[in-house]
Scaffold this motif. Structure first.
Motif, PDB file in Angstrom:
ATOM      1  N   PRO A 193     -16.832 -49.493 -57.840  1.00 46.01           N
ATOM      2  CA  PRO A 193     -17.471 -48.991 -59.057  1.00 46.01           C
ATOM      3  C   PRO A 193     -18.988 -48.961 -58.908  1.00 46.01           C
ATOM      4  O   PRO A 193     -19.570 -49.730 -58.149  1.00 46.01           O
ATOM      5  CB  PRO A 193     -17.035 -49.982 -60.129  1.00 46.01           C
ATOM      6  CG  PRO A 193     -16.312 -51.084 -59.438  1.00 46.01           C
ATOM      7  CD  PRO A 193     -16.072 -50.686 -58.029  1.00 46.01           C
ATOM      8  N   ALA A 194     -19.596 -48.074 -59.658  1.00 49.84           N
ATOM      9  CA  ALA A 194     -21.022 -47.818 -59.529  1.00 49.84           C
ATOM     10  C   ALA A 194     -21.873 -49.063 -59.746  1.00 49.84           C
ATOM     11  O   ALA A 194     -22.839 -49.273 -59.044  1.00 49.84           O
ATOM     12  CB  ALA A 194     -21.442 -46.720 -60.495  1.00 49.84           C
ATOM     13  N   GLY A 195     -21.536 -49.890 -60.676  1.00 56.41           N
ATOM     14  CA  GLY A 195     -22.337 -51.078 -60.928  1.00 56.41           C
ATOM     15  C   GLY A 195     -23.607 -50.749 -61.683  1.00 56.41           C
ATOM     16  O   GLY A 195     -23.807 -49.637 -62.172  1.00 56.41           O
ATOM     17  N   SER A 196     -24.492 -51.712 -61.768  1.00 50.96           N
ATOM     18  CA  SER A 196     -25.746 -51.544 -62.497  1.00 50.96           C
ATOM     19  C   SER A 196     -26.690 -50.638 -61.706  1.00 50.96           C
ATOM     20  O   SER A 196     -26.520 -50.455 -60.500  1.00 50.96           O
ATOM     21  CB  SER A 196     -26.404 -52.906 -62.709  1.00 50.96           C
ATOM     22  OG  SER A 196     -26.919 -53.386 -61.483  1.00 50.96           O
ATOM     23  N   PRO A 197     -27.683 -50.115 -62.378  1.00 51.92           N
ATOM     24  CA  PRO A 197     -28.680 -49.301 -61.651  1.00 51.92           C
ATOM     25  C   PRO A 197     -29.333 -50.086 -60.511  1.00 51.92           C
ATOM     26  O   PRO A 197     -29.618 -49.518 -59.458  1.00 51.92           O
ATOM     27  CB  PRO A 197     -29.694 -48.934 -62.737  1.00 51.92           C
ATOM     28  CG  PRO A 197     -28.899 -48.958 -64.005  1.00 51.92           C
ATOM     29  CD  PRO A 197     -27.901 -50.073 -63.823  1.00 51.92           C
ATOM     30  N   ARG A 198     -29.524 -51.382 -60.722  1.00 50.58           N
ATOM     31  CA  ARG A 198     -30.114 -52.206 -59.658  1.00 50.58           C
ATOM     32  C   ARG A 198     -29.166 -52.263 -58.456  1.00 50.58           C
ATOM     33  O   ARG A 198     -29.600 -52.140 -57.307  1.00 50.58           O
ATOM     34  CB  ARG A 198     -30.389 -53.617 -60.155  1.00 50.58           C
ATOM     35  CG  ARG A 198     -30.920 -54.524 -59.048  1.00 50.58           C
ATOM     36  CD  ARG A 198     -31.248 -55.882 -59.551  1.00 50.58           C
ATOM     37  NE  ARG A 198     -32.529 -55.774 -60.254  1.00 50.58           N
ATOM     38  CZ  ARG A 198     -33.113 -56.766 -60.884  1.00 50.58           C
ATOM     39  NH1 ARG A 198     -32.553 -57.939 -60.936  1.00 50.58           N
ATOM     40  NH2 ARG A 198     -34.266 -56.584 -61.481  1.00 50.58           N
ATOM     41  N   ASP A 199     -27.866 -52.451 -58.712  1.00 54.26           N
ATOM     42  CA  ASP A 199     -26.883 -52.481 -57.628  1.00 54.26           C
ATOM     43  C   ASP A 199     -26.853 -51.144 -56.884  1.00 54.26           C
ATOM     44  O   ASP A 199     -26.757 -51.102 -55.661  1.00 54.26           O
ATOM     45  CB  ASP A 199     -25.487 -52.808 -58.155  1.00 54.26           C
ATOM     46  CG  ASP A 199     -25.355 -54.236 -58.658  1.00 54.26           C
ATOM     47  OD1 ASP A 199     -26.204 -55.082 -58.288  1.00 54.26           O
ATOM     48  OD2 ASP A 199     -24.405 -54.495 -59.425  1.00 54.26           O
ATOM     49  N   GLN A 200     -26.920 -50.065 -57.641  1.00 56.29           N
ATOM     50  CA  GLN A 200     -26.918 -48.734 -57.033  1.00 56.29           C
ATOM     51  C   GLN A 200     -28.157 -48.543 -56.150  1.00 56.29           C
ATOM     52  O   GLN A 200     -28.066 -48.013 -55.044  1.00 56.29           O
ATOM     53  CB  GLN A 200     -26.864 -47.652 -58.106  1.00 56.29           C
ATOM     54  CG  GLN A 200     -25.552 -47.601 -58.850  1.00 56.29           C
ATOM     55  CD  GLN A 200     -25.591 -46.606 -59.991  1.00 56.29           C
ATOM     56  OE1 GLN A 200     -26.500 -45.794 -60.107  1.00 56.29           O
ATOM     57  NE2 GLN A 200     -24.592 -46.677 -60.862  1.00 56.29           N
ATOM     58  N   ALA A 201     -29.304 -48.985 -56.669  1.00 64.65           N
ATOM     59  CA  ALA A 201     -30.549 -48.852 -55.899  1.00 64.65           C
ATOM     60  C   ALA A 201     -30.494 -49.705 -54.639  1.00 64.65           C
ATOM     61  O   ALA A 201     -30.921 -49.251 -53.564  1.00 64.65           O
ATOM     62  CB  ALA A 201     -31.749 -49.249 -56.759  1.00 64.65           C
ATOM     63  N   ASN A 202     -29.977 -50.920 -54.755  1.00 72.57           N
ATOM     64  CA  ASN A 202     -29.848 -51.782 -53.577  1.00 72.57           C
ATOM     65  C   ASN A 202     -28.911 -51.173 -52.557  1.00 72.57           C
ATOM     66  O   ASN A 202     -29.169 -51.215 -51.352  1.00 72.57           O
ATOM     67  CB  ASN A 202     -29.367 -53.180 -53.979  1.00 72.57           C
ATOM     68  CG  ASN A 202     -30.444 -54.003 -54.630  1.00 72.57           C
ATOM     69  OD1 ASN A 202     -31.625 -53.759 -54.452  1.00 72.57           O
ATOM     70  ND2 ASN A 202     -30.038 -54.993 -55.410  1.00 72.57           N
ATOM     71  N   SER A 203     -27.814 -50.617 -53.020  1.00 74.33           N
ATOM     72  CA  SER A 203     -26.849 -49.979 -52.116  1.00 74.33           C
ATOM     73  C   SER A 203     -27.488 -48.784 -51.406  1.00 74.33           C
ATOM     74  O   SER A 203     -27.313 -48.590 -50.198  1.00 74.33           O
ATOM     75  CB  SER A 203     -25.621 -49.545 -52.909  1.00 74.33           C
ATOM     76  OG  SER A 203     -24.699 -48.913 -52.068  1.00 74.33           O
ATOM     77  N   MET A 204     -28.253 -47.999 -52.158  1.00 74.62           N
ATOM     78  CA  MET A 204     -28.923 -46.842 -51.562  1.00 74.62           C
ATOM     79  C   MET A 204     -29.963 -47.292 -50.538  1.00 74.62           C
ATOM     80  O   MET A 204     -30.061 -46.717 -49.450  1.00 74.62           O
ATOM     81  CB  MET A 204     -29.588 -45.991 -52.643  1.00 74.62           C
ATOM     82  CG  MET A 204     -30.233 -44.728 -52.101  1.00 74.62           C
ATOM     83  SD  MET A 204     -31.030 -43.732 -53.375  1.00 74.62           S
ATOM     84  CE  MET A 204     -29.606 -43.136 -54.250  1.00 74.62           C
ATOM     85  N   ALA A 205     -30.715 -48.318 -50.880  1.00 70.71           N
ATOM     86  CA  ALA A 205     -31.731 -48.834 -49.955  1.00 70.71           C
ATOM     87  C   ALA A 205     -31.070 -49.376 -48.689  1.00 70.71           C
ATOM     88  O   ALA A 205     -31.560 -49.134 -47.574  1.00 70.71           O
ATOM     89  CB  ALA A 205     -32.561 -49.915 -50.628  1.00 70.71           C
ATOM     90  N   ASP A 206     -29.966 -50.098 -48.833  1.00 71.09           N
ATOM     91  CA  ASP A 206     -29.241 -50.608 -47.666  1.00 71.09           C
ATOM     92  C   ASP A 206     -28.779 -49.463 -46.770  1.00 71.09           C
ATOM     93  O   ASP A 206     -28.871 -49.551 -45.544  1.00 71.09           O
ATOM     94  CB  ASP A 206     -28.035 -51.444 -48.098  1.00 71.09           C
ATOM     95  CG  ASP A 206     -28.416 -52.781 -48.710  1.00 71.09           C
ATOM     96  OD1 ASP A 206     -29.578 -53.204 -48.567  1.00 71.09           O
ATOM     97  OD2 ASP A 206     -27.528 -53.404 -49.351  1.00 71.09           O
ATOM     98  N   GLY A 207     -28.288 -48.398 -47.379  1.00 69.40           N
ATOM     99  CA  GLY A 207     -27.843 -47.241 -46.611  1.00 69.40           C
ATOM    100  C   GLY A 207     -28.982 -46.577 -45.869  1.00 69.40           C
ATOM    101  O   GLY A 207     -28.837 -46.158 -44.712  1.00 69.40           O
ATOM    102  N   MET A 208     -30.140 -46.492 -46.521  1.00 69.92           N
ATOM    103  CA  MET A 208     -31.309 -45.880 -45.875  1.00 69.92           C
ATOM    104  C   MET A 208     -31.793 -46.726 -44.698  1.00 69.92           C
ATOM    105  O   MET A 208     -32.149 -46.185 -43.654  1.00 69.92           O
ATOM    106  CB  MET A 208     -32.424 -45.678 -46.898  1.00 69.92           C
ATOM    107  CG  MET A 208     -32.094 -44.611 -47.935  1.00 69.92           C
ATOM    108  SD  MET A 208     -33.273 -44.523 -49.301  1.00 69.92           S
ATOM    109  CE  MET A 208     -34.702 -43.904 -48.444  1.00 69.92           C
ATOM    110  N   VAL A 209     -31.779 -48.041 -44.869  1.00 69.77           N
ATOM    111  CA  VAL A 209     -32.169 -48.936 -43.777  1.00 69.77           C
ATOM    112  C   VAL A 209     -31.182 -48.795 -42.623  1.00 69.77           C
ATOM    113  O   VAL A 209     -31.581 -48.684 -41.460  1.00 69.77           O
ATOM    114  CB  VAL A 209     -32.268 -50.397 -44.260  1.00 69.77           C
ATOM    115  CG1 VAL A 209     -32.385 -51.361 -43.086  1.00 69.77           C
ATOM    116  CG2 VAL A 209     -33.442 -50.564 -45.211  1.00 69.77           C
TER     117      VAL A 209
END
Length: 130
Positions: free
Chosen positions: A50-66
């Motif tokens: 599940p998408a989770g909070s905006p913070r979780d989404q941002a962290n997931s996106m940042a992890d993917g970019m790294v």
């Protein structure tokens, strides 16, 4: 003309280091590819988390970019390592690709995949090349 004077022992050591690094990079890139395929497969089956909070989404996106940046860096290094092994095989290892002079034994021992002498590398970096 290659003026780098590597001993047989140094050449063997450098070849072993390059081969070891090549295998390590291949394993790391394979792991990233397996992870990416697993996530894509789960998403296609509707099993994405599940998408989770905006913070979780941002962290997931940042992890993917790294992860993507690390994979790109690893791929570039793998290309350099393979090229160094090819230069070893053809006998031009240790020759600066820009000026043809020796890269230098100390530089090769510190950076086995180096393609340029320090002077040419400094000039390349000043011009924005790597």
């Amino acid at each position: 003309m290659n003026t780098t004077t590597l001993t047989d022992s140094q050449r063997g050591q450098l070849r072993a280091q390059l081969e070891q690094r090549k295998e390590q990079l291949l394993q790391e890139l394979d792991a990233v590819q397996r992870d990416t395929l697993a996530v894509a497969s789960a998403a296609s089956r509707g099993q994405a988390e599940p998408a989770g909070s905006p913070r979780d989404q941002a962290n997931s996106m940042a992890d993917g970019m790294v992860r993507d940046a690390e994979a790109a860096r690893d791929h570039a290094e793998l290309t350099a390592v393979r090229a160094a092994l090819e230069r070893m095989a053809e006998g031009s290892y240790g020759e600066c690709t820009d000026c043809g002079q020796s890269v230098g034994v100390p530089r090769l021992l510190a950076q086995p995949s180096a393609v340029r002498c320090i002077a040419c590398q400094s000039k390349a970096e000043a011009q924005g090349r790597r």
